[in-house]
Motif scaffolding. Structure first.
Motif, PDB file in Angstrom:
ATOM      1  N   LYS A  65       0.865  -1.172   0.014  1.00  0.00           N
ATOM      2  CA  LYS A  65       0.007   0.058  -0.007  1.00  0.00           C
ATOM      3  C   LYS A  65       0.823   1.211  -0.091  1.00  0.00           C
ATOM      4  CE  LYS A  65      -0.796   0.336   5.142  1.00  0.00           C
ATOM      5  NZ  LYS A  65      -1.346   0.324   5.991  1.00  0.00           N
ATOM      6  N   GLY A  66       2.093   1.110   0.783  1.00  0.00           N
ATOM      7  CA  GLY A  66       2.814   2.139   0.868  1.00  0.00           C
ATOM      8  C   GLY A  66       3.539   2.505  -0.745  1.00  0.00           C
ATOM      9  N   ALA A  67       3.919   1.687  -1.496  1.00  0.00           N
ATOM     10  CA  ALA A  67       4.462   1.702  -2.709  1.00  0.00           C
ATOM     11  C   ALA A  67       3.057   2.370  -3.649  1.00  0.00           C
ATOM     12  CB  ALA A  67       4.621   0.353  -3.194  1.00  0.00           C
ATOM     13  N   ALA A  68       2.162   1.788  -3.568  1.00  0.00           N
ATOM     14  CA  ALA A  68       1.032   2.474  -4.650  1.00  0.00           C
ATOM     15  C   ALA A  68       1.004   4.007  -4.100  1.00  0.00           C
ATOM     16  CB  ALA A  68      -0.234   1.590  -4.366  1.00  0.00           C
ATOM     17  N   ALA A  69       0.649   4.334  -2.722  1.00  0.00           N
ATOM     18  CA  ALA A  69       0.453   5.476  -2.589  1.00  0.00           C
ATOM     19  C   ALA A  69       1.764   6.507  -2.679  1.00  0.00           C
ATOM     20  CB  ALA A  69       0.302   5.680  -0.893  1.00  0.00           C
ATOM     21  N   ARG A  70       2.924   5.975  -2.628  1.00  0.00           N
ATOM     22  CA  ARG A  70       3.860   6.842  -2.696  1.00  0.00           C
ATOM     23  C   ARG A  70       4.149   7.115  -4.207  1.00  0.00           C
ATOM     24  NH1 ARG A  70       6.173   3.478   1.639  1.00  0.00           N
ATOM     25  NH2 ARG A  70       6.108   4.950   3.513  1.00  0.00           N
ATOM     26  N   ALA A  94      -7.103  -8.203   1.775  1.00  0.00           N
ATOM     27  CA  ALA A  94      -8.339  -7.751   1.092  1.00  0.00           C
ATOM     28  C   ALA A  94      -8.410  -6.170   1.298  1.00  0.00           C
ATOM     29  CB  ALA A  94      -9.578  -8.128   1.554  1.00  0.00           C
ATOM     30  N   LYS A  95      -8.131  -5.433   2.316  1.00  0.00           N
ATOM     31  CA  LYS A  95      -8.421  -3.863   2.248  1.00  0.00           C
ATOM     32  C   LYS A  95      -7.200  -3.472   1.678  1.00  0.00           C
ATOM     33  CE  LYS A  95      -8.202  -3.775   6.903  1.00  0.00           C
ATOM     34  NZ  LYS A  95      -8.032  -3.210   8.210  1.00  0.00           N
ATOM     35  N   THR A  96      -5.807  -4.061   1.585  1.00  0.00           N
ATOM     36  CA  THR A  96      -4.979  -3.531   1.021  1.00  0.00           C
ATOM     37  C   THR A  96      -5.061  -3.655  -0.614  1.00  0.00           C
ATOM     38  OG1 THR A  96      -3.572  -4.025   2.864  1.00  0.00           O
ATOM     39  CG2 THR A  96      -2.175  -3.776   0.582  1.00  0.00           C
ATOM     40  N   LEU A  97      -5.743  -4.737  -1.049  1.00  0.00           N
ATOM     41  CA  LEU A  97      -5.871  -5.012  -2.571  1.00  0.00           C
ATOM     42  C   LEU A  97      -6.937  -3.971  -2.890  1.00  0.00           C
ATOM     43  CD1 LEU A  97      -5.953  -8.986  -2.597  1.00  0.00           C
ATOM     44  CD2 LEU A  97      -4.393  -7.447  -3.933  1.00  0.00           C
ATOM     45  N   ALA A  98      -7.851  -3.647  -2.333  1.00  0.00           N
ATOM     46  CA  ALA A  98      -9.048  -2.681  -2.446  1.00  0.00           C
ATOM     47  C   ALA A  98      -8.290  -1.273  -2.648  1.00  0.00           C
ATOM     48  CB  ALA A  98     -10.143  -2.924  -1.446  1.00  0.00           C
ATOM     49  N   PHE A  99      -7.414  -0.945  -1.649  1.00  0.00           N
ATOM     50  CA  PHE A  99      -6.873   0.271  -1.883  1.00  0.00           C
ATOM     51  C   PHE A  99      -6.043   0.468  -3.175  1.00  0.00           C
ATOM     52  CE2 PHE A  99      -3.060   2.742  -1.456  1.00  0.00           C
ATOM     53  CZ  PHE A  99      -3.595   4.064  -1.424  1.00  0.00           C
TER      54      PHE A  99
END
Length: 169
Positions: A65-70, A94-99
């Motif tokens: 999630k940090g990678a996608a966000a950054r 699942a929450k991480t995938l959804a984000f």
């Protein structure tokens, strides 16, 4: 032909997290079939100074999630790190995938040269996006998924290379 930062990151990250969830599904089946103590597995580590399975999964999710966000220049969601069961861990995945699935490709366009800084209590890491992805994110993600796989194998869960690689086509 070149590959975009989005193509090099998001599909690989989604694939590895999906495979990680599949590994935990197989662990759940193993626990139930053998009537084992689930916390013995979730708290198992390969060596005393290594993180247990639960933390390996948490770090894999945080890395993803940090990678996608950054790379997209947006804020990552916060997770409490309070998972205790395989079900809890699968829910976190699942929450991480959804984000990650909400991050549009155009938000990551140009991220190869984007300055990225990660501040830890004892060190600050500075990268450009390309190096962040190839030298930090992907090796870290693969490491923590691999450690989860190794913990499961060490505990007799019937997982193999195909479970780790998942759908590669």
């Amino acid at each position: 032909m070149s590959i975009s930062m989005y193509q090099a990151s998001v599909p690989r990250i989604l694939n590895m997290l999906t495979n990680l969830s599949h590994l935990l599904d197989k662990a759940q089946t193993h626990i139930e079939a053998k009537k084992l103590n689930e916390s013995a597995l979730t708290q198992f580590s390969l060596y005393p100074n290594m993180f247990p399975l639960v933390r390996q999964v948490q770090i894999a999710c945080d890395t993803a999630k940090g990678a996608a966000a950054r790379l997209a220049g947006i804020e990552a969601p916060k997770h409490e790190d309070n998972e205790a069961t395989l079900e809890d861990l699968r829910a976190r995945i699942a929450k991480t995938l959804a984000f990650i699935e909400t991050v549009p490709a155009d938000a990551i366009a140009g991220a190869d040269e984007r300055a990225i800084e990660i501040v830890y209590p004892s060190i600050t890491l500075r990268f450009i996006g390309r190096d962040y992805l190839t030298k930090f994110v992907l090796p870290n993600l693969y490491f923590h998924v691999t450690m989860t796989y190794a913990i499961l194998r060490a505990n007799g869960v019937a997982v193999g290379k195909g479970d780790y690689l998942g759908n590669i086509f």
